[in-house]
Design a protein around this motif. Structure first.
Motif, PDB file in Angstrom:
ATOM      1  N   TYR A  62      28.115   3.891  33.151  1.00 14.87           N
ATOM      2  CA  TYR A  62      29.177   3.659  33.191  1.00 14.87           C
ATOM      3  C   TYR A  62      30.170   3.132  31.607  1.00 14.87           C
ATOM      4  CZ  TYR A  62      28.330   0.974  37.473  1.00 14.87           C
ATOM      5  OH  TYR A  62      28.062   0.899  38.892  1.00 14.87           O
ATOM      6  N   ALA A  63      30.859   4.458  31.578  1.00 17.63           N
ATOM      7  CA  ALA A  63      31.615   3.820  30.225  1.00 17.63           C
ATOM      8  C   ALA A  63      31.533   2.765  29.486  1.00 17.63           C
ATOM      9  CB  ALA A  63      33.104   4.320  30.398  1.00 17.63           C
ATOM     10  N   ASN A  64      31.908   1.571  29.971  1.00 22.78           N
ATOM     11  CA  ASN A  64      31.604   0.657  29.037  1.00 22.78           C
ATOM     12  C   ASN A  64      30.429   0.078  28.526  1.00 22.78           C
ATOM     13  OD1 ASN A  64      31.565  -0.872  31.682  1.00 22.78           O
ATOM     14  ND2 ASN A  64      32.048  -2.881  31.084  1.00 22.78           N
ATOM     15  N   THR A  65      29.095   0.226  29.478  1.00 22.10           N
ATOM     16  CA  THR A  65      27.886   0.402  28.355  1.00 22.10           C
ATOM     17  C   THR A  65      27.539   1.446  27.988  1.00 22.10           C
ATOM     18  OG1 THR A  65      27.357   0.594  30.594  1.00 22.10           O
ATOM     19  CG2 THR A  65      27.876  -1.498  30.615  1.00 22.10           C
ATOM     20  N   ALA A  66      27.726   2.252  28.436  1.00 21.67           N
ATOM     21  CA  ALA A  66      27.011   3.672  28.187  1.00 21.67           C
ATOM     22  C   ALA A  66      27.566   4.050  26.723  1.00 21.67           C
ATOM     23  CB  ALA A  66      26.801   4.686  29.516  1.00 21.67           C
ATOM     24  N   VAL A  67      28.792   3.869  26.455  1.00 21.54           N
ATOM     25  CA  VAL A  67      29.345   3.672  24.986  1.00 21.54           C
ATOM     26  C   VAL A  67      28.066   3.213  23.901  1.00 21.54           C
ATOM     27  CG1 VAL A  67      30.473   3.820  22.719  1.00 21.54           C
ATOM     28  CG2 VAL A  67      31.379   4.772  25.120  1.00 21.54           C
ATOM     29  N   PRO A  68      27.568   1.315  24.284  1.00 19.07           N
ATOM     30  CA  PRO A  68      27.064   0.718  23.721  1.00 19.07           C
ATOM     31  C   PRO A  68      25.283   0.968  23.118  1.00 19.07           C
ATOM     32  CG  PRO A  68      27.852  -0.821  24.931  1.00 19.07           C
ATOM     33  CD  PRO A  68      29.110   0.979  25.008  1.00 19.07           C
ATOM     34  N   MET A  69      25.037   2.051  24.641  1.00 23.84           N
ATOM     35  CA  MET A  69      23.683   1.580  24.344  1.00 23.84           C
ATOM     36  C   MET A  69      23.164   2.943  23.588  1.00 23.84           C
ATOM     37  SD  MET A  69      21.372   2.510  27.976  1.00 23.84           S
ATOM     38  CE  MET A  69      22.440   4.144  28.616  1.00 23.84           C
ATOM     39  N   LEU A  70      24.190   4.419  24.037  1.00 23.19           N
ATOM     40  CA  LEU A  70      23.680   5.754  23.222  1.00 23.19           C
ATOM     41  C   LEU A  70      23.896   5.474  21.452  1.00 23.19           C
ATOM     42  CD1 LEU A  70      23.743   8.185  23.230  1.00 23.19           C
ATOM     43  CD2 LEU A  70      26.095   8.637  23.681  1.00 23.19           C
ATOM     44  N   ILE A  71      24.792   4.666  21.121  1.00 27.27           N
ATOM     45  CA  ILE A  71      25.456   4.148  19.927  1.00 27.27           C
ATOM     46  C   ILE A  71      23.852   2.723  19.187  1.00 27.27           C
ATOM     47  CG2 ILE A  71      26.496   2.821  18.260  1.00 27.27           C
ATOM     48  CD1 ILE A  71      28.988   3.622  19.622  1.00 27.27           C
ATOM     49  N   GLN A  72      23.552   2.561  19.715  1.00 26.03           N
ATOM     50  CA  GLN A  72      22.487   1.931  19.114  1.00 26.03           C
ATOM     51  C   GLN A  72      21.186   2.946  19.723  1.00 26.03           C
ATOM     52  OE1 GLN A  72      20.490  -1.184  22.315  1.00 26.03           O
ATOM     53  NE2 GLN A  72      19.568  -2.223  20.920  1.00 26.03           N
ATOM     54  N   MET A  73      20.886   3.694  20.683  1.00 30.49           N
ATOM     55  CA  MET A  73      19.929   4.362  20.763  1.00 30.49           C
ATOM     56  C   MET A  73      19.743   5.366  19.557  1.00 30.49           C
ATOM     57  SD  MET A  73      20.191   5.720  24.633  1.00 30.49           S
ATOM     58  CE  MET A  73      18.623   7.536  24.495  1.00 30.49           C
ATOM     59  N   MET A  74      21.255   5.798  18.892  1.00 28.82           N
ATOM     60  CA  MET A  74      21.492   7.331  17.564  1.00 28.82           C
ATOM     61  C   MET A  74      20.831   6.108  17.085  1.00 28.82           C
ATOM     62  SD  MET A  74      24.649   8.484  19.239  1.00 28.82           S
ATOM     63  CE  MET A  74      25.056   9.928  17.586  1.00 28.82           C
ATOM     64  N   GLU A  75      21.426   5.367  16.195  1.00 26.64           N
ATOM     65  CA  GLU A  75      21.181   4.270  15.502  1.00 26.64           C
ATOM     66  C   GLU A  75      19.249   4.112  14.694  1.00 26.64           C
ATOM     67  OE1 GLU A  75      24.810   1.474  14.221  1.00 26.64           O
ATOM     68  OE2 GLU A  75      23.382   0.902  15.746  1.00 26.64           O
ATOM     69  N   GLN A  76      18.505   4.032  15.905  1.00 28.99           N
ATOM     70  CA  GLN A  76      16.927   3.965  16.012  1.00 28.99           C
ATOM     71  C   GLN A  76      17.185   4.752  15.553  1.00 28.99           C
ATOM     72  OE1 GLN A  76      16.032   2.743  20.223  1.00 28.99           O
ATOM     73  NE2 GLN A  76      16.748   0.898  19.721  1.00 28.99           N
ATOM     74  N   ILE A  77      17.334   6.549  15.774  1.00 25.48           N
ATOM     75  CA  ILE A  77      16.737   7.195  15.223  1.00 25.48           C
ATOM     76  C   ILE A  77      17.735   8.481  13.936  1.00 25.48           C
ATOM     77  CG2 ILE A  77      15.331   8.588  17.031  1.00 25.48           C
ATOM     78  CD1 ILE A  77      17.807  10.017  17.820  1.00 25.48           C
ATOM     79  N   GLY A  78      18.769   7.298  13.161  1.00 25.30           N
ATOM     80  CA  GLY A  78      19.002   7.327  11.923  1.00 25.30           C
ATOM     81  C   GLY A  78      20.075   7.338  11.666  1.00 25.30           C
ATOM     82  N   ALA A  79      20.581   7.573  12.709  1.00 26.34           N
ATOM     83  CA  ALA A  79      22.681   7.816  12.714  1.00 26.34           C
ATOM     84  C   ALA A  79      23.287   6.616  12.270  1.00 26.34           C
ATOM     85  CB  ALA A  79      23.151   7.932  14.427  1.00 26.34           C
ATOM     86  N   ASN A  80      24.140   6.451  11.911  1.00 27.37           N
ATOM     87  CA  ASN A  80      25.116   5.590  11.078  1.00 27.37           C
ATOM     88  C   ASN A  80      26.546   4.859  12.037  1.00 27.37           C
ATOM     89  OD1 ASN A  80      27.447   3.340   9.857  1.00 27.37           O
ATOM     90  ND2 ASN A  80      25.858   3.931   7.852  1.00 27.37           N
ATOM     91  N   LYS A  81      26.882   4.749  12.939  1.00 27.80           N
ATOM     92  CA  LYS A  81      27.777   4.707  13.571  1.00 27.80           C
ATOM     93  C   LYS A  81      29.226   4.650  13.150  1.00 27.80           C
ATOM     94  CE  LYS A  81      27.830  -0.175  14.072  1.00 27.80           C
ATOM     95  NZ  LYS A  81      27.870  -1.337  15.229  1.00 27.80           N
ATOM     96  N   ARG A  82      29.325   4.606  11.574  1.00 33.03           N
ATOM     97  CA  ARG A  82      30.711   3.844  10.526  1.00 33.03           C
ATOM     98  C   ARG A  82      30.395   5.687  10.862  1.00 33.03           C
ATOM     99  NH1 ARG A  82      28.537  -0.587   6.528  1.00 33.03           N
ATOM    100  NH2 ARG A  82      27.281   1.491   6.383  1.00 33.03           N
ATOM    101  N   ARG A  83      29.873   6.512  10.602  1.00 35.29           N
ATOM    102  CA  ARG A  83      30.155   8.261  11.219  1.00 35.29           C
ATOM    103  C   ARG A  83      30.235   9.114  11.922  1.00 35.29           C
ATOM    104  NH1 ARG A  83      25.331   7.760   6.460  1.00 35.29           N
ATOM    105  NH2 ARG A  83      24.377   8.482   8.547  1.00 35.29           N
ATOM    106  N   ILE A  84      30.279   8.184  12.908  1.00 32.96           N
ATOM    107  CA  ILE A  84      30.033   8.730  14.091  1.00 32.96           C
ATOM    108  C   ILE A  84      31.259   9.191  14.455  1.00 32.96           C
ATOM    109  CG2 ILE A  84      29.690   8.611  16.588  1.00 32.96           C
ATOM    110  CD1 ILE A  84      26.981   6.889  16.022  1.00 32.96           C
ATOM    111  N   VAL A  85      31.194  10.460  15.511  1.00 35.90           N
ATOM    112  CA  VAL A  85      32.583  10.804  15.657  1.00 35.90           C
ATOM    113  C   VAL A  85      32.503  11.755  16.979  1.00 35.90           C
ATOM    114  CG1 VAL A  85      33.561  11.690  13.770  1.00 35.90           C
ATOM    115  CG2 VAL A  85      32.798  13.462  15.100  1.00 35.90           C
TER     116      VAL A  85
END
Length: 159
Positions: A62-85
């Motif tokens: 689902y869109a409403n649950t996949a987006v926060p989950m994906l952001i969290q997974m990206m942050e765990q490997i070094g992403a910063n949500k303020r820079r994500i496009v």
């Protein structure tokens, strides 16, 4: 360079030089997220707009649950949500029926739900290839965030 496969109702992450690929985007939407500084990519293949229950087991569906989950997974490997496009692909209206109700507009509803979910995190959409009536296969580069889109009717494009 590895190509990491993301299945239907699935999410995945990669760092440069790896890439992420998903196939079979009809009414489903591919959500491609990228942090250009950390060179971290994330891809979700969502099937439906919103989870109807908090007990839903597959949040990637689902869109409403996949987006926060994906952001969290990206942050765990070094992403910063303020820079994500973000870049989007899919959301086609694969079948048309006379007298079709709004509930049958799954592709357009998926696109709307993804945009709302990204907006909640103030993630900017830099490009999209959504709608229409053809399926898509996409590949997100962990090197530069480019999104390669293959369709049977329109060939190959990159956004």
């Amino acid at each position: 360079m590895n190509v990491i496969r993301v299945g239907m109702a699935d999410v995945g992450t990669a760092s440069s030089p790896d890439s992420l690929r998903t196939t079979g985007l009809g009414s489903c939407v591919g959500i491609a997220l990228y942090d250009p500084y950390a060179k971290v990519a994330g891809l979700a293949h969502i099937m439906l707009p919103t989870a109807t229950s908090a007990e839903e087991k597959n949040r990637a569906k689902y869109a409403n649950t996949a987006v926060p989950m994906l952001i969290q997974m990206m942050e765990q490997i070094g992403a910063n949500k303020r820079r994500i496009v973000a870049k989007l692909a899919g959301g086609a209206q694969m079948f048309t029926f006379a007298g079709q109700s709004d509930l049958m507009r799954i592709g357009p509803r998926n696109v709307e739900a993804v945009k709302q979910a990204l907006s909640a995190f103030t993630i900017r959409i830099t490009a999209e290839d959504t709608g229409g009536n053809c399926g898509r296969t996409i590949e997100l580069s962990g090197v530069d965030g480019s999104l390669l889109i293959r369709t049977a009717k329109q060939g190959v494009t990159t956004i």
